[in-house]
Scaffold this motif. Sequence first.
Motif, mmCIF file in Angstrom:
data_model
loop_
_atom_site.group_PDB
_atom_site.id
_atom_site.type_symbol
_atom_site.label_atom_id
_atom_site.label_comp_id
_atom_site.label_asym_id
_atom_site.label_seq_id
_atom_site.Cartn_x
_atom_site.Cartn_y
_atom_site.Cartn_z
ATOM 1 N N ALA A 47 0.824 -1.210 0.000
ATOM 2 C CA ALA A 47 0.000 0.000 0.000
ATOM 3 C C ALA A 47 0.859 1.261 0.000
ATOM 4 O O ALA A 47 0.577 2.218 -0.730
ATOM 5 C CB ALA A 47 -0.926 -0.009 1.212
ATOM 6 N N ALA A 48 1.917 1.261 0.806
ATOM 7 C CA ALA A 48 2.793 2.433 0.878
ATOM 8 C C ALA A 48 3.480 2.693 -0.466
ATOM 9 O O ALA A 48 3.600 3.846 -0.906
ATOM 10 C CB ALA A 48 3.826 2.239 1.983
ATOM 11 N N LEU A 49 3.924 1.637 -1.110
ATOM 12 C CA LEU A 49 4.565 1.789 -2.417
ATOM 13 C C LEU A 49 3.567 2.262 -3.473
ATOM 14 O O LEU A 49 3.896 3.077 -4.343
ATOM 15 C CB LEU A 49 5.196 0.464 -2.846
ATOM 16 C CG LEU A 49 6.411 0.001 -2.032
ATOM 17 C CD1 LEU A 49 6.742 -1.449 -2.349
ATOM 18 C CD2 LEU A 49 7.621 0.891 -2.301
ATOM 19 N N ALA A 50 2.343 1.746 -3.406
ATOM 20 C CA ALA A 50 1.315 2.138 -4.372
ATOM 21 C C ALA A 50 0.991 3.623 -4.238
ATOM 22 O O ALA A 50 0.835 4.335 -5.247
ATOM 23 C CB ALA A 50 0.056 1.291 -4.172
ATOM 24 N N VAL A 51 0.894 4.104 -3.005
ATOM 25 C CA VAL A 51 0.631 5.525 -2.784
ATOM 26 C C VAL A 51 1.788 6.371 -3.284
ATOM 27 O O VAL A 51 1.590 7.422 -3.915
ATOM 28 C CB VAL A 51 0.368 5.791 -1.285
ATOM 29 C CG1 VAL A 51 0.403 7.285 -0.978
ATOM 30 C CG2 VAL A 51 -0.978 5.199 -0.882
ATOM 31 N N LYS A 52 2.988 5.922 -3.036
ATOM 32 C CA LYS A 52 4.174 6.654 -3.505
ATOM 33 C C LYS A 52 4.202 6.729 -5.031
ATOM 34 O O LYS A 52 4.664 7.701 -5.617
ATOM 35 C CB LYS A 52 5.437 5.960 -2.981
ATOM 36 C CG LYS A 52 6.705 6.795 -3.056
ATOM 37 C CD LYS A 52 7.839 6.102 -2.335
ATOM 38 C CE LYS A 52 9.095 6.973 -2.300
ATOM 39 N NZ LYS A 52 8.927 8.196 -1.505
ATOM 40 N N SER A 53 3.690 5.691 -5.678
ATOM 41 C CA SER A 53 3.687 5.625 -7.138
ATOM 42 C C SER A 53 2.539 6.405 -7.763
ATOM 43 O O SER A 53 2.737 7.181 -8.706
ATOM 44 C CB SER A 53 3.610 4.160 -7.587
ATOM 45 O OG SER A 53 3.485 4.065 -8.988
ATOM 46 N N LEU A 54 1.326 6.222 -7.248
ATOM 47 C CA LEU A 54 0.122 6.716 -7.919
ATOM 48 C C LEU A 54 -0.589 7.844 -7.191
ATOM 49 O O LEU A 54 -1.494 8.470 -7.752
ATOM 50 C CB LEU A 54 -0.869 5.562 -8.121
ATOM 51 C CG LEU A 54 -0.357 4.339 -8.884
ATOM 52 C CD1 LEU A 54 -1.417 3.240 -8.884
ATOM 53 C CD2 LEU A 54 0.048 4.700 -10.308
ATOM 54 N N GLY A 55 -0.232 8.081 -5.926
ATOM 55 C CA GLY A 55 -0.937 9.075 -5.130
ATOM 56 C C GLY A 55 -2.037 8.436 -4.307
ATOM 57 O O GLY A 55 -2.663 7.464 -4.728
ATOM 58 N N SER A 56 -2.294 8.989 -3.139
ATOM 59 C CA SER A 56 -3.250 8.377 -2.210
ATOM 60 C C SER A 56 -4.663 8.335 -2.765
ATOM 61 O O SER A 56 -5.444 7.441 -2.433
ATOM 62 C CB SER A 56 -3.243 9.147 -0.886
ATOM 63 O OG SER A 56 -3.559 10.514 -1.099
ATOM 64 N N GLU A 57 -5.008 9.282 -3.634
ATOM 65 C CA GLU A 57 -6.361 9.332 -4.185
ATOM 66 C C GLU A 57 -6.643 8.182 -5.152
ATOM 67 O O GLU A 57 -7.803 7.927 -5.507
ATOM 68 C CB GLU A 57 -6.595 10.671 -4.895
ATOM 69 C CG GLU A 57 -5.808 10.881 -6.184
ATOM 70 C CD GLU A 57 -4.370 11.340 -5.981
ATOM 71 O OE1 GLU A 57 -3.718 11.694 -6.985
ATOM 72 O OE2 GLU A 57 -3.893 11.343 -4.824
#
Length: 475
Positions: free
Chosen positions: A235-245
Motif C-alpha cells: 500500500a505504501a509503495l502504491a501511494v508513492k507511485s500513484l498518489g493516495s487518491e
Amino acid sequence: MNIAVAQTRFKTGDFEFNYNQIVKVTNETAADIIVFPEYDLADIGGKDLVLDENCCLMQDEFYKKIADKCQDKILFIGEILIRNGEIELSEDGFYEINGINIFVSDTYRDDIVCDLYILAKNSYYTTNSDQEFFEEIVTHNNFIYVNSIGMADQDVYAGRSFAKNKDNELVMQMPLCQTQTQIINFNSPKEFVKEGTEQQITKIITYALKEYCENTGFKKVILGLSGGIDSAVTAALAVKSLGSENVYGVLMPSMFSSEGSITDSLELAQNLGIKTVKHPITPLYKNFMDKIAHISPEDEEKTTLAEENLQARLRGLILMYFSNRYNCLLLSTGNKSEIAMGFGTLYGDMAGGFNLICDLTKTNVYKLSNYLNREKEIIPQAIIDKAPSAELHPGQKDQDRLPEYTVLDDIIEMYVEKCITKEEIYQKYNRQIVDEVIQKIYRMQFKRKQSCLGIRLTERSFCQGVSYPVVQKYY
C-alpha cells in the motif's frame, strides 16, 4: 565534436510515442551526435510481436519517419545510424563520422580499437547490478553505455546509462528511472554515485507500477489490508507511485482476526491518506459452511486446510468484485518467501493483476518497511513488530508451518538466486530443514505458474529466470 547521450523512455509497440520522444530530444539538444537506446521491437520487450508482419512494417516506417524529420542531425538509435536523412546499418559495427572511428554493438568486447565505443543494450534492472556492470567495463576507448527507461512485462529497463573515457574514468552517470540527456565531457572525471539497495528498489517498484497502469489503462489500484507487513508495504509503495487518491484498501476481517489487525490497518490507511471499506467475511463463511459445506457449528472448530483456503478465497472474491466493478487493478501482496513455499491460496490471496513485492523475501520486505519509515512513521510500528500470521485459525503464526524467515530466506537466496548446491547449504543449516525447503520450492511450482505478473528484482526471480518443472518425480 559534442556527443550527447539520450536516456529516453519507450513503450512497447507504441511507435508514435517512441517517435515523439526521439524527435523532442533531437529538437532540444544542441549536439553533433545524439546517442539513443535500442528501439527495435525485439529489444524493448516485443516478444512475438516480431512475428506480426504489420507491426514490423510499422517499425520500418518508424525509422523512416525519424530520418525524414531529422535530416540535419546525426543520430544513433541502438546500432542504427541516421544521418543526412538516410538509415545506415553497418555489418561490422564500425562507422566513420567526421574523422572519428565509432564502434556500436549490443555486447561489450575488450579487443576493439576505436575512438568511441557505444554499447547500446537495454538491460533489465536487478538489485545493485549497475555498479557490478560499471566495474566490469574496463575500457581503453572512450566508451558510452546507453540504456532505456521502460517496462517489458516483468522486466524494468531503468536507465543508469554511463560513460567512461579512454583512461577508464567515469565521466557521466545517469539516474535510475528518469529520462535525461547529457552532453559528455570525456575530460571531466566523476565519482560513481551508489544508491542504497532499498532506495533503488523503491524507485524501481514505484516506477514499474506507474508504467504498468499507464500502459494497461488502469487509473486506480485496490488491495486487501490485513494488518500485516506485506499489504502495508504494498500500500505504501502504491501511494508513492500513484498518489493516495488512486489507492483503495479493503479490510476483510474474520472471526479469527485480531483487533490489532483492524486498528493497525486503519492507522496505516490514515497515515497514507487512502480510502478504505470494511467487509467482514464471517457471515459469508458461516453461510457457506451451513448451506454448501453442510458442516455444523460444533464441527466447525476442526478447521482444516479447506476451511482456511475458503477464507482466503472469500477475500479474493470480494476484491475481484470491486476490481471489476470500479475498474481498479488488484494488487496481490505475496512475498518471495511465501511464493517459494506455496504459502498462499490459489484464487484467494494470490488473486490479482500485479504484484509489487513478489521478488522480495520476507526479510527484505521488513528492510524496505524500515526504509519507507526512515523520515516518519508511515507503516505503524505495531505492524512491523508483530509476528507474521495469516490469521486463518486461532493463534496461527507463519512459523507454525515455516522455518524462521531469517533461515528460510537465506536458503531461498542461496538455492534459487545463487544456485548454491544442497551440500554447501547443509554446511550452514540443518539437513532436514534444507531438504524440506527445497522440496517445497519444487512442489509449489504449479501455484507459481498460475500467479499474476510481478516485478523482477533479481536475476533468478520466479517471474523470470527460474524454470522448475511442474511435473517431476525427483523432489
